[in-house]
Design a protein around this motif. Structure first.
Motif, short mmCIF file in Angstrom:
data_model
loop_
_atom_site.label_atom_id
_atom_site.label_comp_id
_atom_site.label_asym_id
_atom_site.label_seq_id
_atom_site.Cartn_x
_atom_site.Cartn_y
_atom_site.Cartn_z
N VAL A 28 -40.54 21.24 -6.74
CA VAL A 28 -39.10 21.41 -6.93
C VAL A 28 -38.40 20.98 -5.65
N SER A 29 -37.51 20.02 -5.79
CA SER A 29 -36.77 19.47 -4.67
C SER A 29 -35.30 19.80 -4.83
N LYS A 65 -39.77 29.89 -4.83
CA LYS A 65 -39.51 31.02 -3.94
C LYS A 65 -39.81 30.63 -2.49
N SER A 66 -39.42 29.43 -2.12
CA SER A 66 -39.60 28.94 -0.76
C SER A 66 -38.23 28.81 -0.11
N PRO A 67 -38.04 29.48 1.02
CA PRO A 67 -36.72 29.40 1.66
C PRO A 67 -36.48 28.03 2.29
N LEU A 68 -35.27 27.54 2.13
CA LEU A 68 -34.83 26.31 2.77
C LEU A 68 -33.62 26.65 3.64
N GLY A 74 -34.53 30.43 -1.94
CA GLY A 74 -35.17 29.50 -2.85
C GLY A 74 -34.17 28.71 -3.66
N ILE A 75 -34.70 27.90 -4.58
CA ILE A 75 -33.83 27.07 -5.42
C ILE A 75 -34.25 27.18 -6.89
N LEU A 114 -25.72 30.07 -5.70
CA LEU A 114 -27.16 30.34 -5.77
C LEU A 114 -27.53 31.49 -4.84
N ASN A 115 -27.06 31.42 -3.60
CA ASN A 115 -27.38 32.46 -2.62
C ASN A 115 -26.78 33.81 -3.02
#
Length: 187
Positions: A28-29, A65-68, A74-75, A114-115
């Motif tokens: 997922v990008s 569930k990966s923080p950017l 996540g996104i 989103l946040n």
């Protein structure tokens, strides 16, 4: 306002039968959404066994569930391509009859929305890991219009994305033409 669980359910299907292989793994990008891992990153990062990977159907929602940097929780993106699989670390959700799933991607495309949605649902663990179950990620409230409006909004933004891709392609061609002219002029 309704909980996101009104519009999506947790997908529990796993790749136990081995129907999908390393060529079918999605990442997922933020920029490209749900995309084939080999096409996006040049190779597969899968482990030896793909049996526990989640199956993603076309139209499913995927939560990484990966923080950017700008998405610390996540996104969320919609799989608009073919079926495939994702790491068990991703949440996968099937759409209900009440949602046009591409709209959900548009809805969560604004970082602040989103946040604001994910912040109260996610706990951060050691090493900045995101602690949230697949079910809990559906407990936030969303304000979705009717399904017809969802479809119209998603189509509008799809057209905007298409126009931007065409403009980017045109700009790339003009830059290449300029470089060619500069080389001929000063050779």
């Amino acid at each position: 306002m309704k909980e996101l669980s009104y519009y999506f359910t947790v997908a529990l299907e796993r790749n136990q039968a081995g129907e999908y292989d390393k060529n079918d793994i999605y990442s997922v990008s933020r920029e490209f959404g749900v995309i084939n891992q080999i096409e996006y990153q040049g190779k597969s990062f899968a482990g030896a066994s793909l049996a526990n990977y989640g199956v993603v159907q076309s139209g499913d929602l995927v939560y990484t569930k990966s923080p950017l940097k700008f998405q610390p929780y996540g996104i969320i993106k919609t799989n608009e391509g073919l079926a495939g699989i994702v790491s068990a670390l991703y949440g996968v959700y099937h759409p209900s009859v009440y949602v046009h799933s591409p709209f959900t991607q548009v809805y969560f495309e604004l970082d602040s929305r989103l946040n604001d949605y994910l912040r109260p649902l996610v706990n951060k663990g050691a090493k900045n890991t995101l602690l949230i179950s697949d079910g809990d990620s559906l407990l936030g409230k969303v304000a979705f219009p009717s399904q017809d409006e969802q479809r119209d909004i998603a189509n509008l933004f799809k057209e905007c994305d298409l126009c931007m891709r065409k403009a980017d392609l045109k700009l790339t061609k003009i830059r290449a033409m300029k470089q060619g002219l500069l080389q001929k002029m000063f050779a």
